[in-house]
Write a protein that holds these residues in place. Structure first.
Motif, PDB file in Angstrom:
ATOM      1  N   GLU A 169      -7.800   2.257   2.375  1.00  0.00           N
ATOM      2  CA  GLU A 169      -9.244   2.228   2.660  1.00  0.00           C
ATOM      3  C   GLU A 169      -9.946   1.232   1.734  1.00  0.00           C
ATOM      4  OE1 GLU A 169     -10.719   3.261   5.090  1.00  0.00           O
ATOM      5  OE2 GLU A 169     -12.847   3.355   4.559  1.00  0.00           O
ATOM      6  N   GLU A 170      -9.503   1.201   0.472  1.00  0.00           N
ATOM      7  CA  GLU A 170     -10.101   0.263  -0.497  1.00  0.00           C
ATOM      8  C   GLU A 170      -9.883  -1.186  -0.037  1.00  0.00           C
ATOM      9  OE1 GLU A 170      -9.658   3.146  -4.394  1.00  0.00           O
ATOM     10  OE2 GLU A 170      -8.340   1.364  -4.222  1.00  0.00           O
ATOM     11  N   ILE A 171      -8.683  -1.449   0.456  1.00  0.00           N
ATOM     12  CA  ILE A 171      -8.378  -2.823   0.930  1.00  0.00           C
ATOM     13  C   ILE A 171      -9.225  -3.153   2.155  1.00  0.00           C
ATOM     14  CG2 ILE A 171      -6.566  -4.281   1.940  1.00  0.00           C
ATOM     15  CD1 ILE A 171      -4.580  -2.683   0.136  1.00  0.00           C
ATOM     16  N   ARG A 172      -9.343  -2.110   3.049  1.00  0.00           N
ATOM     17  CA  ARG A 172     -10.159  -2.361   4.258  1.00  0.00           C
ATOM     18  C   ARG A 172     -11.594  -2.748   3.871  1.00  0.00           C
ATOM     19  NH1 ARG A 172     -13.727  -0.454   7.579  1.00  0.00           N
ATOM     20  NH2 ARG A 172     -14.133   1.372   6.269  1.00  0.00           N
ATOM     21  N   ILE A 173     -12.181  -1.979   2.910  1.00  0.00           N
ATOM     22  CA  ILE A 173     -13.559  -2.260   2.503  1.00  0.00           C
ATOM     23  C   ILE A 173     -13.655  -3.625   1.826  1.00  0.00           C
ATOM     24  CG2 ILE A 173     -15.416  -1.509   0.950  1.00  0.00           C
ATOM     25  CD1 ILE A 173     -14.455   1.402   1.613  1.00  0.00           C
ATOM     26  N   LEU A 174     -12.617  -3.905   0.999  1.00  0.00           N
ATOM     27  CA  LEU A 174     -12.626  -5.173   0.249  1.00  0.00           C
ATOM     28  C   LEU A 174     -12.670  -6.403   1.181  1.00  0.00           C
ATOM     29  CD1 LEU A 174     -12.368  -6.560  -2.556  1.00  0.00           C
ATOM     30  CD2 LEU A 174      -9.874  -6.447  -2.259  1.00  0.00           C
ATOM     31  N   PHE A 175     -11.969  -6.288   2.325  1.00  0.00           N
ATOM     32  CA  PHE A 175     -11.905  -7.472   3.210  1.00  0.00           C
ATOM     33  C   PHE A 175     -12.808  -7.361   4.435  1.00  0.00           C
ATOM     34  CE2 PHE A 175      -8.059  -7.690   0.721  1.00  0.00           C
ATOM     35  CZ  PHE A 175      -8.021  -9.034   0.365  1.00  0.00           C
ATOM     36  N   THR A 197      -0.294  -0.062   9.231  1.00  0.00           N
ATOM     37  CA  THR A 197       0.010   0.517   7.919  1.00  0.00           C
ATOM     38  C   THR A 197      -0.409   1.980   7.884  1.00  0.00           C
ATOM     39  OG1 THR A 197      -0.492  -1.654   7.008  1.00  0.00           O
ATOM     40  CG2 THR A 197      -0.229   0.157   5.437  1.00  0.00           C
ATOM     41  N   ARG A 198      -1.574   2.286   8.489  1.00  0.00           N
ATOM     42  CA  ARG A 198      -2.047   3.676   8.503  1.00  0.00           C
ATOM     43  C   ARG A 198      -1.020   4.563   9.233  1.00  0.00           C
ATOM     44  NH1 ARG A 198      -7.238   3.201  10.427  1.00  0.00           N
ATOM     45  NH2 ARG A 198      -8.057   3.153   8.323  1.00  0.00           N
ATOM     46  N   LYS A 251       5.305   8.534   7.143  1.00  0.00           N
ATOM     47  CA  LYS A 251       6.015   8.819   5.884  1.00  0.00           C
ATOM     48  C   LYS A 251       5.599  10.181   5.314  1.00  0.00           C
ATOM     49  CE  LYS A 251       7.227   4.307   3.985  1.00  0.00           C
ATOM     50  NZ  LYS A 251       6.594   3.159   3.300  1.00  0.00           N
ATOM     51  N   GLU A 252       4.302  10.473   5.406  1.00  0.00           N
ATOM     52  CA  GLU A 252       3.773  11.738   4.899  1.00  0.00           C
ATOM     53  C   GLU A 252       4.416  12.924   5.648  1.00  0.00           C
ATOM     54  OE1 GLU A 252       1.684  12.075   2.435  1.00  0.00           O
ATOM     55  OE2 GLU A 252       1.211  14.216   2.603  1.00  0.00           O
ATOM     56  N   GLN A 253       4.498  12.755   6.972  1.00  0.00           N
ATOM     57  CA  GLN A 253       5.105  13.829   7.778  1.00  0.00           C
ATOM     58  C   GLN A 253       6.570  14.032   7.419  1.00  0.00           C
ATOM     59  OE1 GLN A 253       4.226  12.525  11.730  1.00  0.00           O
ATOM     60  NE2 GLN A 253       2.427  13.872  11.945  1.00  0.00           N
ATOM     61  N   GLU A 254       7.256  12.922   7.268  1.00  0.00           N
ATOM     62  CA  GLU A 254       8.675  13.008   6.895  1.00  0.00           C
ATOM     63  C   GLU A 254       8.865  13.756   5.580  1.00  0.00           C
ATOM     64  OE1 GLU A 254      10.613   9.209   6.573  1.00  0.00           O
ATOM     65  OE2 GLU A 254      10.958   9.173   8.754  1.00  0.00           O
ATOM     66  N   LYS A 255       7.968  13.439   4.644  1.00  0.00           N
ATOM     67  CA  LYS A 255       8.034  14.089   3.334  1.00  0.00           C
ATOM     68  C   LYS A 255       7.829  15.601   3.485  1.00  0.00           C
ATOM     69  CE  LYS A 255       5.360  13.731  -0.559  1.00  0.00           C
ATOM     70  NZ  LYS A 255       4.205  13.054  -1.160  1.00  0.00           N
ATOM     71  N   VAL A 301       0.841  -1.203   0.000  1.00  0.00           N
ATOM     72  CA  VAL A 301       0.000   0.000   0.000  1.00  0.00           C
ATOM     73  C   VAL A 301       0.880   1.258   0.000  1.00  0.00           C
ATOM     74  CG1 VAL A 301      -1.676   1.326   1.313  1.00  0.00           C
ATOM     75  CG2 VAL A 301      -1.864  -1.134   1.188  1.00  0.00           C
ATOM     76  N   GLU A 302       0.476   2.211  -0.862  1.00  0.00           N
ATOM     77  CA  GLU A 302       1.281   3.433  -0.975  1.00  0.00           C
ATOM     78  C   GLU A 302       0.559   4.640  -0.401  1.00  0.00           C
ATOM     79  OE1 GLU A 302       4.248   4.125  -3.075  1.00  0.00           O
ATOM     80  OE2 GLU A 302       4.699   1.975  -3.140  1.00  0.00           O
ATOM     81  N   ASP A 303      -0.757   4.606  -0.367  1.00  0.00           N
ATOM     82  CA  ASP A 303      -1.472   5.787   0.134  1.00  0.00           C
ATOM     83  C   ASP A 303      -2.744   5.388   0.875  1.00  0.00           C
ATOM     84  OD1 ASP A 303      -3.604   5.428  -1.821  1.00  0.00           O
ATOM     85  OD2 ASP A 303      -2.070   6.032  -3.286  1.00  0.00           O
ATOM     86  N   MET A 304      -3.334   6.385   1.530  1.00  0.00           N
ATOM     87  CA  MET A 304      -4.517   6.178   2.370  1.00  0.00           C
ATOM     88  C   MET A 304      -5.709   5.654   1.573  1.00  0.00           C
ATOM     89  SD  MET A 304      -4.032   6.809   5.507  1.00  0.00           S
ATOM     90  CE  MET A 304      -3.067   7.727   6.673  1.00  0.00           C
TER      91      MET A 304
END
Ligand code: PHE
Length: 339
Positions: free
Chosen positions: A26-32, A75-76, A82-86, A19-22
Motif C-alpha cells: 500500500e505504501e508503494i501504491r501511494i508513493l507512485f 502482487t496483492r 502466500k498468507e493462505q498457504e501459511k 514486497v513482503e506484506d500488504m
C-alpha cells in the motif's frame, strides 16, 4: 520526461519485486500512484509541455499507470495466496504425532490369583457359593463340630460382635450353609474374606482370604480329594508341581490333612523360600466328618464328601514370588503394577 517516466516505472517495479506484506504494498501504491505520488506529479508538470507533446506523454503516463496497477494487483493476489498457504500449514494436523497415553489399571494380584483359582474349579464343574463375613458362632464353630470352650477355637481366635456373632475365622461355615439348603450332589467353592486376631507380620494378617471347597455325593473318596488338589496345584504352580499330604487334625474333617505343594522356587530341592523343606503348605483338607453331615441332615451312611480350605494370599505369594504378605495390602502402585 520520457526518461524520467521510465525511471519511475523501473523504480516502482523494482520495489514491488521485494514486497513482503500488504502494508508495504500500500505504501508503494501511494508513493507512485497516490494523489501526491510520483506519477501524479509528472501529470501536474505537463502544463509546461507543448500541445504536440502533451498527448504523447499523457499516453505514456497512462501506460505506466496501467502497468503499475496491474503489477500491484498481481502482487496483492500473490501475497494473499502466500498468507493462505501459511495458514493452512499452521492449521495442518500432524497425524504422525504420538497421542496421549491413557494409563489403564490392572487387577490386584490377589484378584488375579482368585480368578485363576475360580477358573480351575469352574472347569471341573464347581459352582461358586457365598456366605456372610459377619457370621453366627453356630456356623463358624458349633456346626463344624467345634463346641464352645473347645481348645480347637484357640487357633482361630476371631473378633466377636457379641457372644453369638463373630467375624468368620474361616470360609468353612459356608459348607454348613450350603448343605442345609442343598442336597447332594454338592460341588462348590466359596472364595471370601476371613478374620483372625493375629498380629501383622510377613506371613500373617488379621484379614485375609480363603477359598473353601466342598464336594458331597455318593462314593466320594480321599482319592478324589487328592486328584482334585493335584489338578489345582499343577494349574496354578506349573505342570511339574507335586502335592504332599501330612496327617493333621480338623474338627470337621476325618481324616484330615495339611497339604503342601513342592516349592515353586527350587522345585523341591530346598531353598530360602521353602526354608529348605522343599515343600510349602497352602491348604487344609479332609473328608467331611460324619457328624457334620448329620448336623446338616445328610445321611453319612449314604453320602460322603471332601472339603478343603486354601489361603489366597499364600497362593498369590507363591504364584508371583512375593515374600511379604503386607505388600499385598499397602496398595503401592509401584509394587502392584509389576504383576
Ligand atoms: N477351615 C480350615 C482353616 O481355616 C481349613 C479347612 C477347610 C480344613 C476345609 C479342612 C477342610 O484352617
Amino acid at each position: 520526461m520520457k526518461e524520467q517516466l521510465q525511471a519511475i516505472a523501473n523504480e516502482a517495479l523494482a520495489k514491488l519485486e521485494h514486497v513482503e506484506d500488504m502494508k508495504s504494498l500500500e505504501e508503494i501504491r501511494i508513493l507512485f500512484l497516490g494523489k501526491k505520488g510520483k506519477l501524479t506529479s509528472i501529470l501536474k508538470g505537463m502544463g509546461s509541455l507543448s500541445a504536440e507533446e502533451r498527448p504523447v506523454v499523457g499516453q505514456m503516463v497512462n501506460d505506466v499507470r496501467k502497468q503499475l496497477e496491474e503489477k500491484i494487483q498481481n502482487t496483492r493476489s500473490e501475497l494473499i495466496r502466500k498468507e493462505q498457504e501459511k495458514n493452512i500449514a499452521q492449521e495442518a494436523i500432524d497425524v504422525t504425532m504420538p497421542g496421549t497415553i491413557l494409563r489403564t489399571g490392572k487387577k490386584h494380584p490377589l484378584t488375579q490369583v482368585l480368578d485363576e483359582i475360580k477358573e480351575v474349579f469352574i472347569g471341573m464343574g464347581y459352582e461358586i457359593a457365598e456366605g456372610p463375613e459377619v457370621e453366627l458362632d453356630y456356623y463358624n464353630f458349633e456346626a463344624l463340630n467345634i463346641p464352645k470352650n473347645h481348645p480347637a477355637r484357640d487357633t482361630q481366635d476371631s473378633f466377636y460382635i457379641n457372644e453369638n456373632v463373630v467375624l468368620r475365622s474361616q470360609t468353612s461355615p459356608v459348607q454348613i450353609r450350603v448343605m442345609e439348603k442343598q442336597k447332594p450332589p454338592i460341588k462348590i467353592i466359596c472364595p471370601g474374606r476371613v478374620y483372625r486376631s493375629d498380629p501383622v507380620d510377613a506371613t500373617h494378617s488379621p484379614i485375609f482370604h480363603q477359598v473353601e471347597g466342598l464336594v458331597v455325593d455318593k462314593g466320594v473318596t480321599m482319592g478324589d480329594l487328592i486328584g482334585t488338589l493335584q489338578v489345582f496345584a499343577k494349574n496354578l504352580f506349573g505342570e511339574e508341581t507335586d502335592i504332599r499330604l501330612r496327617p493333621h487334625h480338623f474338627q470337621f474333617t476325618e481324616p484330615s490333612a495339611e497339604v503342601d505343594v513342592s516349592c515353586w522356587t527350587c522345585g523341591g530341592k530346598g531353598c530360602r523360600v521353602c526354608k529348605n523343606e522343599g515343600w510349602i503348605e497352602i491348604l487344609g483338607a479332609g473328608m467331611v466328618h460324619p457328624k457334620v453331615l448329620e448336623t446338616c441332615g445328610i445321611d453319612p451312611k449314604v453320602y460322603s464328601g471332601f472339603a478343603f480350605g486354601l489361603g489366597v494370599e499364600r497362593t498369590a505369594m507363591g504364584r508371583f514370588n512375593i515374600d511379604d504378605m503386607r505388600l499385598l495390602y499397602e496398595n503401592d502402585i509401584r509394587f502392584l503394577k509389576q504383576f
